[in-house]
Design an enzyme around this catalytic site. Sequence first.
Site, PDB file in Angstrom:
ATOM      1  N   ILE A  69      25.724  22.520  70.468  1.00 41.66           N
ATOM      2  CA  ILE A  69      25.388  22.414  69.051  1.00 41.66           C
ATOM      3  C   ILE A  69      24.336  23.461  68.691  1.00 41.66           C
ATOM      4  O   ILE A  69      23.216  23.434  69.196  1.00 41.66           O
ATOM      5  CB  ILE A  69      24.878  21.005  68.705  1.00 41.66           C
ATOM      6  CG1 ILE A  69      25.855  19.952  69.246  1.00 41.66           C
ATOM      7  CG2 ILE A  69      24.684  20.866  67.207  1.00 41.66           C
ATOM      8  CD1 ILE A  69      27.301  20.136  68.793  1.00 41.66           C
ATOM      9  N   GLU A  70      24.717  24.379  67.823  1.00 39.84           N
ATOM     10  CA  GLU A  70      23.826  25.470  67.452  1.00 39.84           C
ATOM     11  C   GLU A  70      23.695  25.609  65.940  1.00 39.84           C
ATOM     12  O   GLU A  70      23.379  26.687  65.423  1.00 39.84           O
ATOM     13  CB  GLU A  70      24.325  26.781  68.065  1.00 39.84           C
ATOM     14  CG  GLU A  70      24.422  26.741  69.581  1.00 39.84           C
ATOM     15  CD  GLU A  70      24.849  28.060  70.184  1.00 39.84           C
ATOM     16  OE1 GLU A  70      24.412  29.116  69.669  1.00 39.84           O
ATOM     17  OE2 GLU A  70      25.621  28.043  71.164  1.00 39.84           O
ATOM     18  N   GLY A  71      23.924  24.550  65.217  1.00 37.46           N
ATOM     19  CA  GLY A  71      23.808  24.605  63.771  1.00 37.46           C
ATOM     20  C   GLY A  71      24.150  23.269  63.159  1.00 37.46           C
ATOM     21  O   GLY A  71      24.393  22.283  63.846  1.00 37.46           O
TER      22      GLY A  71
END
Length: 296
Positions: free
Chosen positions: A134-136
């Site tokens: 999860i990067e956003g």
Amino acid sequence: MHHLQRRHRQHRCLLGPKRLGRLSGRSMLDRKLRHRGYRFPLPVWQFQTPGLNLAGHCDPASGGCVSISNDIKACHSQGIKVFLSLGGASGSYTLVSTEDAQQVADYLWNNFLGGSSSSRPLGDAVLDGIDFDIEGGTTQYWDELAQMLSDYSQEGQKVYLSAAPQCPYPDAWMGKALATGLFDYVWVQFYNNPPCQYYSSNAVNLLSSWNQWTSNVTATKFFVGLLASPDIAGSGYMPPDALIFEVLPSIVYSNKYGGIMLWSRYYDLLSGYSSIIRHVNLVSLPGNTSAIKASV
């Protein structure tokens, strides 16, 4: 690691979705080897089936990815775990509620894990677990999704959980989820983050960050996530020699050390990075260990 995207890194293969619980409208399989809602102002929540992006290997929409089932089984026959990866660095995705998280958990269980569905995108092969990249989006509900997926282990088949956080601690997106202590493997991305990556031929910041992660997060094994080639856009590339002589002697003795995660397999094949470090003998280095445990 492949990414599953919601249209809305033991050895391992990671397959991936991106676009997780969405209200309406839209919703990746990148590969890593190891030991790799959308929110609309609508009054009624509506679950949307996650989309699957297999990076051009096959077309999920036409059912063309069912044949990957044989590849997954081939990995299993060699003791290689295969994960489906959620999220990624591109695209837009988020979870919007506890109900949304439960719908996603149920969908993943029935379509990729040990459940059953009439339309399993990757055929009848059963994946070993789910990877969180999860990067956003939002920081909310990922902890609940992790708990819901973990609860499925009570159905008779262990659901492994892994995560690929950025090296600044705590991770901006998955800090709360990682705090659950439910994750089996954590492959920390020690690149594209100067404060905690190999920088100016110095590994001090990386090692400090490694110690912080392994001291504060409960997980079975931690992996050092590195770039497989200097040709990859970004920063933080660490040459194999630097890894072998400056980093590994300080961490391989820890029972929390699991190995090396490389981004990406494509660049690894071009650079030969994993071949260089796979069978390194550390007998002449401090600690007199016979060989590193790192593998990709």
